[in-house]
Design an enzyme around this catalytic site. Structure first.
Site, short mmCIF file in Angstrom:
data_model
loop_
_atom_site.label_atom_id
_atom_site.label_comp_id
_atom_site.label_asym_id
_atom_site.label_seq_id
_atom_site.Cartn_x
_atom_site.Cartn_y
_atom_site.Cartn_z
N ARG A 123 0.80 -1.22 0.00
CA ARG A 123 0.00 0.00 0.00
C ARG A 123 0.84 1.27 0.00
NH1 ARG A 123 -3.08 -3.62 1.39
NH2 ARG A 123 -1.25 -4.35 2.48
N ARG A 176 11.24 3.78 3.66
CA ARG A 176 10.71 2.81 4.63
C ARG A 176 11.88 1.93 5.05
NH1 ARG A 176 5.53 -1.06 4.56
NH2 ARG A 176 4.65 0.94 5.18
#
Ligand code: NCD
Length: 495
Positions: free
Chosen positions: A57, A108
């Site tokens: 996502r 991330r």
């Protein structure tokens, strides 16, 4: 107003209004996201996506947000495709990606504080690159929080006056932690926390929020307006017994929703593994997929905000000015104490009342904080009887040295019982007292093994002193945002 270009942590927001503005900016992007288009006149820029942990996502919606904004993109998925596996540092990786033209860098990583660190490295490198934190270990996921809040705003019509239940892995997931710290800023928010033993939320994240109930049972969620379900982060749970114990603990199904408030919404950052029963996947109360869809407009808004406004860096905390409280001058001949155990010095600094067996640790610390080299004349007097306190003390004498205020104040914060005496060489002795500094730089090691400061050799530690009026205050790591008791940090220093 939130002034910075980067989005690194929900903790950086000063108030609810600045969060609300950003959530609403995301809402305004919804029609553009649906049409997969950019607002007119959007400049051509480059977005780099460095995703070192798996993502469907966050990566996909950042990518789609960039494509909608007609940006050029560079995507890296997994450290194995980069020189990080050859032990290149985070700092150098950031410099390279900036030099390859990134205007926006989304990171991330499992390393906590990694995004903040990259933002600082790039500012020091003179590059105006906006860093967006796409999730850093157990710490933060601020852009997820923005889309979570947008979902609540759209489904409930408000961000105030809500009872929100957070359930699942509250110890190892970052989404609930990020969200609860943003919720602090809204009015009349009540929170119920539901987690099994061993997966409870750390107490530091509950500060400033009205936690009305903590329970192991899903039943506690029946009165909530919003139930925010999270997955057990098995990839971060090392304890095998806990892994087995938590699996299948909470499953949300129609039977359970039917005993909740009729207008409840069930949110989930996804991926869901077993927490959402298939019998509610299409139930209007289960809004997790709608929530995920708000990822695209939210991230379009965060990127557009950064690219359409002048770049504003976040900087690092700085050394305090005016740490000295006072310097009481005493004539040496009036001191009236005979000198034992050491050679008195005429100019320099004497650090007295060090705790027993701490002189060597204190000296190492001063070597880090000042220009005192390892061949500088010093006397370390260990385990002598203290007249001021019961028991034994160490004393350190450094000839010809005046400690900079920052070093002296830091030493005094670490060992609050010390007295610092300066001998300027004019037959007087100055007893100096210092304020507790707002930050401790480069001294403590972070006790969180996932903190970026334990992974990047360039990253020096910075700890914020949470309560400057209390000697021995808890300190918060500037990067991984974890709180640690003073005695644990000092014990590590002296080990
Ligand atoms: C979450 C994450 O990575 O923190 N996913 C997401 O970004 N939507 C939640 C999770 O992995 O459980």
């Amino acid at each position: 107003m939130y002034p910075y270009s980067h989005i690194l942590s929900t903790n950086d927001f000063p108030d609810g209004a600045s969060i609300h503005d950003m959530v609403v900016a995301g809402q305004k992007m919804v029609p553009y996201a649906l049409a997969r288009s950019a607002p007119t006149g959007f400049p051509t820029k480059k977005g780099t996506l460095l995703f070192l942990e798996p993502s469907t996502r966050t990566l996909g919606s950042f990518m789609q947000a960039m494509l909608n904004l007609m940006m050029r993109t560079h995507q890296i998925s997994g450290a194995e495709g980069t020189s990080l596996v050859k032990k290149e540092s985070f700092a150098d990786t950031a410099r390279m990606l900036a030099d390859q033209g990134a205007d926006v860098l989304v990171l991330r990583s499992g390393l906590e504080g990694g995004a903040r660190w990259m933002a600082e490295v790039l500012e020091d490198y003179g590059r105006e690159v906006t860093v967006l934190n796409g999730g850093d270990g157990r710490n933060q996921h601020p852009t997820q929080t923005m889309l979570d809040l947008l979902t609540i705003l759209i489904k409930k019509g408000r961000l105030d006056n809500l009872h929100i239940g957070l359930v699942g892995d509250l110890a190892n997931g970052r989404t609930a932690v990020s969200l609860i710290q943003a919720l602090r800023h809204f009015e009349n928010i009540r929170v119920t926390l539901v987690a099994p033993k061993g997966a409870e939320m750390l107490s530091q994240y509950k500060a400033g929020i009205n936690v009305v109930c903590e329970s192991e049972s899903m039943e506690a969620l029946k009165e909530c307006d919003v139930i925010y379900v999270t997955r057990f982060q098995l990839e971060r749970i090392a304890d095998v017994a806990l892994r087995l114990a938590v699996q299948g603990t909470y499953v949300f199904n129609k039977k359970f929703l039917d005993i909740c408030k009729p207008d409840v919404i069930v949110m989930h950052p996804l991926p869901s593994v077993e927490e959402i029963d298939p019998d509610i996947k299409n139930d209007p109360r289960m809004v997790a997929f709608e929530q995920a869809r708000y990822g695209i407009p939210t991230r379009m808004a965060l990127i557009a905000r950064a690219l359409l406004n002048p770049f504003v860096g976040i900087g690092r905390p700085r050394h305090d000015a005016d740490l000295l409280i006072n310097a009481e001058s005493i004539r040496i001949e009036d001191r009236g104490k005979p000198v034992k155990h050491f050679q008195p010095i005429t100019t320099g600094t004497v650090i007295d009342h060090l705790p027993p067996n701490r002189a060597i640790a204190a000296l190492h610390l001063l070597e880090q904080l000042t220009s005192i080299g390892d061949n500088h004349p010093r006397q370390l007097v260990q385990l002598v009887r203290s007249r001021k306190y019961e028991g034994l003390k160490d004393v350190m004498l450094l000839s010809g040295i005046t400690l900079p205020d920052v070093a002296a104040a830091t030493l005094q914060f670490i060992f609050p019982e010390i007295t610092i005496n300066e001998f300027p060489g004019n037959e007087t002795q100055l007893k100096k007292r210092f304020h507790i500094p707002s930050h401790v730089f480069g001294v403590f090691r972070c006790l969180n093994s996932s903190c970026i400061t334990n992974a990047d050799p360039e990253a020096a530690t910075i700890f914020r002193v949470l309560d400057r009026s209390t000697p021995g205050s808890v300190c918060r790591c500037h990067y991984c945002e974890r709180d640690f008791p003073h005695d644990q940090l000092v014990a590590r220093l002296c080990a």
